[in-house]
Write a protein that holds these residues in place. Structure first.
Motif, PDB file in Angstrom:
ATOM      1  N   GLY A 501      20.122  61.435  62.988  1.00  0.00           N
ATOM      2  CA  GLY A 501      20.227  60.510  64.108  1.00  0.00           C
ATOM      3  C   GLY A 501      21.342  59.499  63.992  1.00  0.00           C
ATOM      4  N   LEU A 502      22.077  59.503  62.878  1.00  0.00           N
ATOM      5  CA  LEU A 502      23.095  58.469  62.652  1.00  0.00           C
ATOM      6  C   LEU A 502      24.146  58.420  63.753  1.00  0.00           C
ATOM      7  N   ALA A 503      24.738  59.541  64.051  1.00  0.00           N
ATOM      8  CA  ALA A 503      25.843  59.549  65.012  1.00  0.00           C
ATOM      9  C   ALA A 503      25.401  59.049  66.385  1.00  0.00           C
ATOM     10  N   GLN A 504      24.237  59.500  66.818  1.00  0.00           N
ATOM     11  CA  GLN A 504      23.748  59.131  68.144  1.00  0.00           C
ATOM     12  C   GLN A 504      23.372  57.652  68.225  1.00  0.00           C
ATOM     13  N   HIS A 505      22.904  57.082  67.098  1.00  0.00           N
ATOM     14  CA  HIS A 505      22.369  55.719  67.104  1.00  0.00           C
ATOM     15  C   HIS A 505      23.285  54.720  66.408  1.00  0.00           C
ATOM     16  N   TRP A 506      24.585  54.992  66.344  1.00  0.00           N
ATOM     17  CA  TRP A 506      25.490  54.152  65.544  1.00  0.00           C
ATOM     18  C   TRP A 506      25.869  52.856  66.283  1.00  0.00           C
ATOM     19  N   SER A 507      24.911  51.947  66.341  1.00  0.00           N
ATOM     20  CA  SER A 507      25.102  50.580  66.832  1.00  0.00           C
ATOM     21  C   SER A 507      23.976  49.763  66.213  1.00  0.00           C
ATOM     22  N   LEU A 508      24.040  48.464  66.323  1.00  0.00           N
ATOM     23  CA  LEU A 508      23.003  47.635  65.697  1.00  0.00           C
ATOM     24  C   LEU A 508      21.633  47.932  66.302  1.00  0.00           C
ATOM     25  N   ASP A 509      21.546  47.951  67.616  1.00  0.00           N
ATOM     26  CA  ASP A 509      20.257  48.229  68.256  1.00  0.00           C
ATOM     27  C   ASP A 509      19.820  49.670  67.996  1.00  0.00           C
ATOM     28  N   GLY A 510      20.780  50.607  68.053  1.00  0.00           N
ATOM     29  CA  GLY A 510      20.441  52.000  67.841  1.00  0.00           C
ATOM     30  C   GLY A 510      19.912  52.263  66.440  1.00  0.00           C
ATOM     31  N   LEU A 511      20.577  51.699  65.432  1.00  0.00           N
ATOM     32  CA  LEU A 511      20.127  51.903  64.049  1.00  0.00           C
ATOM     33  C   LEU A 511      18.800  51.203  63.786  1.00  0.00           C
ATOM     34  N   THR A 512      18.585  50.078  64.453  1.00  0.00           N
ATOM     35  CA  THR A 512      17.284  49.397  64.313  1.00  0.00           C
ATOM     36  C   THR A 512      16.176  50.314  64.818  1.00  0.00           C
ATOM     37  N   HIS A 513      16.396  50.911  65.985  1.00  0.00           N
ATOM     38  CA  HIS A 513      15.420  51.848  66.555  1.00  0.00           C
ATOM     39  C   HIS A 513      15.231  53.048  65.630  1.00  0.00           C
ATOM     40  N   LEU A 514      16.318  53.511  65.031  1.00  0.00           N
ATOM     41  CA  LEU A 514      16.255  54.714  64.197  1.00  0.00           C
ATOM     42  C   LEU A 514      15.482  54.473  62.903  1.00  0.00           C
ATOM     43  N   VAL A 515      15.831  53.402  62.157  1.00  0.00           N
ATOM     44  CA  VAL A 515      15.209  53.215  60.836  1.00  0.00           C
ATOM     45  C   VAL A 515      13.724  52.882  60.964  1.00  0.00           C
ATOM     46  N   TYR A 516      13.365  52.148  62.032  1.00  0.00           N
ATOM     47  CA  TYR A 516      11.938  51.863  62.236  1.00  0.00           C
ATOM     48  C   TYR A 516      11.208  53.079  62.803  1.00  0.00           C
ATOM     49  N   GLY A 517      11.963  53.969  63.474  1.00  0.00           N
ATOM     50  CA  GLY A 517      11.330  55.113  64.122  1.00  0.00           C
ATOM     51  C   GLY A 517      11.058  56.291  63.211  1.00  0.00           C
ATOM     52  N   VAL A 518      11.841  56.447  62.143  1.00  0.00           N
ATOM     53  CA  VAL A 518      11.675  57.613  61.261  1.00  0.00           C
ATOM     54  C   VAL A 518      10.240  57.735  60.744  1.00  0.00           C
ATOM     55  N   PRO A 519       9.636  56.689  60.160  1.00  0.00           N
ATOM     56  CA  PRO A 519       8.253  56.846  59.675  1.00  0.00           C
ATOM     57  C   PRO A 519       7.257  57.124  60.800  1.00  0.00           C
ATOM     58  N   LYS A 520       7.535  56.618  62.016  1.00  0.00           N
ATOM     59  CA  LYS A 520       6.640  56.909  63.143  1.00  0.00           C
ATOM     60  C   LYS A 520       6.669  58.401  63.480  1.00  0.00           C
ATOM     61  N   VAL A 521       7.878  58.951  63.568  1.00  0.00           N
ATOM     62  CA  VAL A 521       8.031  60.368  63.903  1.00  0.00           C
ATOM     63  C   VAL A 521       7.395  61.245  62.825  1.00  0.00           C
ATOM     64  N   GLN A 522       7.587  60.869  61.568  1.00  0.00           N
ATOM     65  CA  GLN A 522       6.988  61.652  60.484  1.00  0.00           C
ATOM     66  C   GLN A 522       5.472  61.692  60.577  1.00  0.00           C
ATOM     67  N   ALA A 523       4.899  60.597  61.081  1.00  0.00           N
ATOM     68  CA  ALA A 523       3.434  60.523  61.193  1.00  0.00           C
ATOM     69  C   ALA A 523       2.921  61.129  62.493  1.00  0.00           C
ATOM     70  N   GLY A 524       3.828  61.705  63.308  1.00  0.00           N
ATOM     71  CA  GLY A 524       3.407  62.361  64.530  1.00  0.00           C
ATOM     72  C   GLY A 524       3.407  61.481  65.763  1.00  0.00           C
TER      73      GLY A 524
END
Length: 580
Positions: A501-524
């Protein structure tokens, strides 16, 4: 936002004091400018506690100006006080300065290397510079100039003629038990603290005694310039005064009606100035509030000079968080200049404006400064959208400008913690800092670092001077191959989700959404799921994931906010360090 010159809401402490001061001024001196006052002794670094002595009347005076009234804010520089001791930890000063103890501050050499002519001017200059940056308008009065030019001659002669009346007032307090010492905001005048050391045979903190009896005036020696003198006789008809110096043995007889080398003792000097200047409002520190203190006694002595005691609050202690990290080269106490190196003047003004004078508060030199800036930015946004409470709007208005002008602002006020992280990671490389900052908001990038100044410079100064070396961020040069090899399948999957997801989310808001979202997605769950929609275990999974990223990127459990850190490291290097 209130326009310059407009009165602010009347729900804050400043407005309430302004109401009282205007009313009292009209009672005392109808139609004349309102006079408020502060007193500062340049006996060493003038610190952030002393600043409350200035900011309290400044804010009240500024509110009065906003209402279209004339007002004078006097700052009396107590530079004719005696030099009491050699402060520790001041660059360019050693124990040889002890030979000047007892002289006026303006007769003591400045620290070595100073561009100023004497001790008082050296420390006064730093405060004047800070007050200019803070937008404080004032009329400065040098007490050395006042006394040595004879401005107070009539007041001095009047005090001496009424020395019996003054002595009787002071005598009411001499037998009372001395109050327990309190933490002091501003050092008391040297005459009050040290008269007993410097009077020879006998003295009290309220004046000089000798064979002439109680005497409210202290000559400086005509030979050694010190105030270690004792008045031995005085003739009222001729004003002939004789004194001896216990330091050097010098003695002389002078006529007080033409003598300008001495000053009234503090408990007489202060109320004399209230009457002379017509001061209506002046705050006093907790050190002046006890029975027998100079403010309370002065309230009685001022009547001898035909004046009235000013109204004004007792102001409380200003503390420091992170003070232990301060450099001792400036005397061990942080000054307004030190604070303005790491925070914009609006923030420092806000700290003094938002708390009533009797409320203590702390100024942050540690990690708390980041939280403080977050709080300020939230208030700034609320004021802009019209949702802030009236008292908060008033404090904000007083912080961002004065009746005359708004203070200069950072054009793009990016979050302080983000700027600090960027300054930390880039270690002063401006091109890299600009690259990172321009990627924070790709749709509206900053063009130059000047867009983020002076806030960026303040954050960089904080990182460089107040963050310990072991807390600075050093990005790994090579991947941690051993840690990467030991990862279980779930950890490897979390890194893959992030990298994808790095390329798609390469901004401050995008990376914030990405790093907090990874554990959510892993948990379904959806990456957009809110905390209310998630089980408590997700927070634990997020902390575990963040710790893994910190270890792989900087070799520690914690560090700067991950979105900022990722932007700073750069996409290619992030991919390499995460094992892609």
């Amino acid at each position: 936002m209130p326009i310059v010159g407009q009165s602010t809401e009347t729900t804050d402490w400043v407005s309430r004091f302004a109401d009282e001061v205007i009313e009292e001024s009209e009672r005392r001196a109808p139609g004349k400018p309102v006079v408020v006052a502060s007193g500062l002794s340049p006996s060493g670094p003038i610190h952030l506690g002393n600043l409350r002595e200035v900011m309290t009347p400044h804010l009240v005076a500024d509110e009065i100006r906003r209402r279209g009234r004339q007002v004078r804010h006097l700052i009396s520089w107590d530079d004719y006080d005696r030099y009491r001791k050699v402060p520790q930890g001041i660059a360019g000063v050693d124990e040889s300065w002890a030979e000047h103890i007892g002289k006026p501050l303006t007769s003591v050499p400045a620290p070595q290397g100073s561009a100023h002519p004497n001790w008082a001017e050296h420390f006064k200059a730093a405060m004047v510079e800070s007050l200019a940056e803070l937008g404080v308008e004032f009329d400065g009065i040098s007490q050395t100039a006042q006394y040595t030019s004879g401005v107070y001659r009539e007041q001095i002669l009047h005090a001496v003629r009424h020395r019996g009346d003054i002595d009787a007032i002071l005598d009411q307090y001499r037998t009372k038990k001395a109050p327990a010492k309190k933490q002091q905001q501003k050092p008391l005048d040297e005459a009050e603290l040290e008269a007993a050391e410097g009077s020879g045979a006998a003295a009290e903190d309220d004046g000089s005694s000798g064979t002439a009896g109680y005497f409210p005036y202290k000559p400086y020696c005509g030979n050694c310039e010190k105030d270690l003198t004792t008045v031995t006789s005085y003739v009222d008809d001729t004003t002939e005064l004789s004194y001896t110096c216990t330091a050097c043995g010098f003695a002389e007889t002078v006529r007080l009606n033409e003598f300008n080398r001495g000053k009234l003792v503090w408990k007489v000097d202060w109320p004399m100035r209230w009457a002379y200047e017509g001061v209506v409002f002046e705050p006093s520190g907790v050190d002046h509030s006890s029975p027998g203190s100079s403010f309370q006694v002065g309230g009685q002595i001022v009547g001898i000079f035909g004046g009235k005691q000013p109204i004004g609050p007792m102001y409380a202690f200003v503390g420091i968080s992170g003070m232990a990290k301060m450099s001792s080269s400036k005397g061990g106490v942080p000054t307004p200049g030190d604070a303005l190196k790491i925070m914009e003047p609006q923030i420092l003004r806000w700290l003094y404006a938002r708390r009533r004078p009797n409320q203590s508060f702390k100024i942050a030199f540690d990690q708390e400064i980041q939280r403080l800036y977050d709080e300020w930015d939230k208030l700034d946004a609320k004021v802009a959208e019209g949702s802030a409470l009236p008292a908060d709007v008033a404090a904000h208005s007083r912080a961002v400008g004065t009746a005359g002008a708004e203070l200069p602002r950072t054009p793009r006020p990016l979050p302080y913690r983000t700027l600090a992280s960027v300054a930390d990671i880039t270690a002063g490389e401006q091109e890299q800092a600009l690259r990172i900052l321009s990627e924070l908001d790709p749709e509206n990038p900053i063009a130059t670092l000047d867009d983020a100044r002076p806030r960026y410079d303040k954050a960089e100064a904080w990182i460089n001077n107040h963050v310990p070396a072991d807390q600075r961020t050093i990005v790994r040069e090579e991947p941690d191959a051993e840690l990467l090899k030991s990862l279980d399948e779930a950890s490897q999957q979390s890194l893959r989700l992030l990298l994808d997801g790095l390329a798609q989310h390469w901004s401050l808001d995008g990376l914030t959404h990405l790093v907090y979202g990874v554990p959510k997605v892993q948990a379904g769950f959806s990456a957009d799921a809110t905390p209310k929609e998630l089980p408590p275990e997700i927070k634990t999974a997020q902390r575990t994931f963040f710790a893994l990223l910190y270890h792989l990127l900087v070799g520690r459990d914690t560090g700067p906010r991950l979105p900022t850190l990722l932007l700073a490291v750069g996409q290619d290097r992030v991919r390499a360090l995460l094992g892609e």
